[in-house]
Design a protein around this motif. Structure first.
Motif, PDB file in Angstrom:
ATOM      1  N   ASN A 149     -14.089  41.565 -29.580  1.00 39.16           N
ATOM      2  CA  ASN A 149     -12.907  42.146 -30.218  1.00 39.16           C
ATOM      3  C   ASN A 149     -12.077  41.105 -30.954  1.00 39.16           C
ATOM      4  O   ASN A 149     -11.126  41.459 -31.638  1.00 39.16           O
ATOM      5  CB  ASN A 149     -12.035  42.854 -29.175  1.00 39.16           C
ATOM      6  N   ASN A 150     -12.424  39.838 -30.791  1.00 34.29           N
ATOM      7  CA  ASN A 150     -11.707  38.778 -31.484  1.00 34.29           C
ATOM      8  C   ASN A 150     -12.655  38.130 -32.504  1.00 34.29           C
ATOM      9  O   ASN A 150     -13.334  37.160 -32.203  1.00 34.29           O
ATOM     10  CB  ASN A 150     -11.190  37.731 -30.489  1.00 34.29           C
TER      11      ASN A 150
ATOM     12  N   ASN B   4      -7.860  36.684 -25.209  1.00 33.06           N
ATOM     13  CA  ASN B   4      -8.240  37.350 -23.974  1.00 33.06           C
ATOM     14  C   ASN B   4      -9.111  36.393 -23.168  1.00 33.06           C
ATOM     15  O   ASN B   4     -10.294  36.211 -23.440  1.00 33.06           O
ATOM     16  CB  ASN B   4      -8.979  38.652 -24.253  1.00 33.06           C
TER      17      ASN B   4
ATOM     18  N   THR C  90      -2.851  30.146 -30.688  1.00 34.29           N
ATOM     19  CA  THR C  90      -2.768  31.593 -30.519  1.00 34.29           C
ATOM     20  C   THR C  90      -1.325  31.989 -30.201  1.00 34.29           C
ATOM     21  O   THR C  90      -0.536  31.126 -29.791  1.00 34.29           O
ATOM     22  CB  THR C  90      -3.740  32.049 -29.398  1.00 34.29           C
TER      23      THR C  90
ATOM     24  N   SER D  44      -6.702  31.782 -33.364  1.00 34.98           N
ATOM     25  CA  SER D  44      -6.755  33.225 -33.189  1.00 34.98           C
ATOM     26  C   SER D  44      -5.362  33.771 -33.422  1.00 34.98           C
ATOM     27  O   SER D  44      -4.438  33.472 -32.666  1.00 34.98           O
ATOM     28  CB  SER D  44      -7.214  33.591 -31.775  1.00 34.98           C
ATOM     29  N   LYS D  45      -5.199  34.576 -34.443  1.00 35.67           N
ATOM     30  CA  LYS D  45      -3.890  35.153 -34.745  1.00 35.67           C
ATOM     31  C   LYS D  45      -3.563  36.308 -33.792  1.00 35.67           C
ATOM     32  O   LYS D  45      -2.429  36.721 -33.700  1.00 35.67           O
ATOM     33  CB  LYS D  45      -3.828  35.598 -36.193  1.00 35.67           C
ATOM     34  N   GLN D  46      -4.582  36.797 -33.090  1.00 37.32           N
ATOM     35  CA  GLN D  46      -4.322  37.795 -32.052  1.00 37.32           C
ATOM     36  C   GLN D  46      -4.318  37.080 -30.705  1.00 37.32           C
ATOM     37  O   GLN D  46      -4.796  35.950 -30.585  1.00 37.32           O
ATOM     38  CB  GLN D  46      -5.380  38.897 -32.078  1.00 37.32           C
ATOM     39  N   ALA D  47      -3.766  37.732 -29.703  1.00 43.07           N
ATOM     40  CA  ALA D  47      -3.704  37.130 -28.370  1.00 43.07           C
ATOM     41  C   ALA D  47      -5.111  36.816 -27.861  1.00 43.07           C
ATOM     42  O   ALA D  47      -6.064  37.551 -28.125  1.00 43.07           O
ATOM     43  CB  ALA D  47      -2.972  38.066 -27.418  1.00 43.07           C
TER      44      ALA D  47
END
Length: 149
Positions: free
Chosen positions: A51-52, A28, A67, A23-26
């Motif tokens: 959202n991911n 959750n 991540t 996951s390149k985004q944080a």
């Protein structure tokens, strides 16, 4: 892909092999394990964070999660411990950035209090997160060395 090696800081060291889940985004924590926490799923850990899109509906059980860091409320620390208690937690977390307080609290407390270690390496750098892809083979060494490919 040619093998690439990265050196990070071993927060919870160990040796392990597996496949990357990226996951390149944080990440959750609470949103990702919602079905396990509130619907009682103890067989799999489908990511419920809509959202991911990189992880949504992928099985997080026994994953090597790559991540930048985790985000969410302080409930996320307890969530990480709870997933390990249910037997559906990740087997490793690889952070490109510094480990955040949510992940550190849950993972370190679970290791110390419950003797459940999730191998955790941080400070792997942005290049690590750019290079690793979901499904890539990963080898993690006790000294914080991570081999991708």
């Amino acid at each position: 892909m040619a093998k690439k090696t990265f050196k990070g800081r071993p927060v919870l060291p160990g040796n392990i092999e597996g496949q990357a889940l990226v996951s390149k985004q944080a990440f959750n924590t609470t949103a990702s394990y919602f079905e396990n926490m509130f619907a009682g799923n103890t067989e799999t850990a489908p990511c419920t964070d809509a959202n991911n899109q990189e992880l949504f509906r992928k099985d997080l059980k026994d994953a090597i999660i790559c991540t930048p860091q985790t985000v969410g409320s302080t409930m996320g620390a307890g969530c990480l411990m709870g997933m390990n208690e249910l037997g559906v937690g990740a087997k490793a977390f690889l952070f490109s950035s510094h480990i955040d307080s949510i992940a550190a609290a849950g993972l370190i407390m679970d290791d110390i209090w419950n003797n459940r270690r999730v191998i955790t390496i941080d400070l792997l750098g942005d290049e690590f997160l750019e290079a690793v892809k979901t499904g890539d083979p990963i080898v993690i060494r006790e000294d914080g060395t991570v081999e991708v490919g």
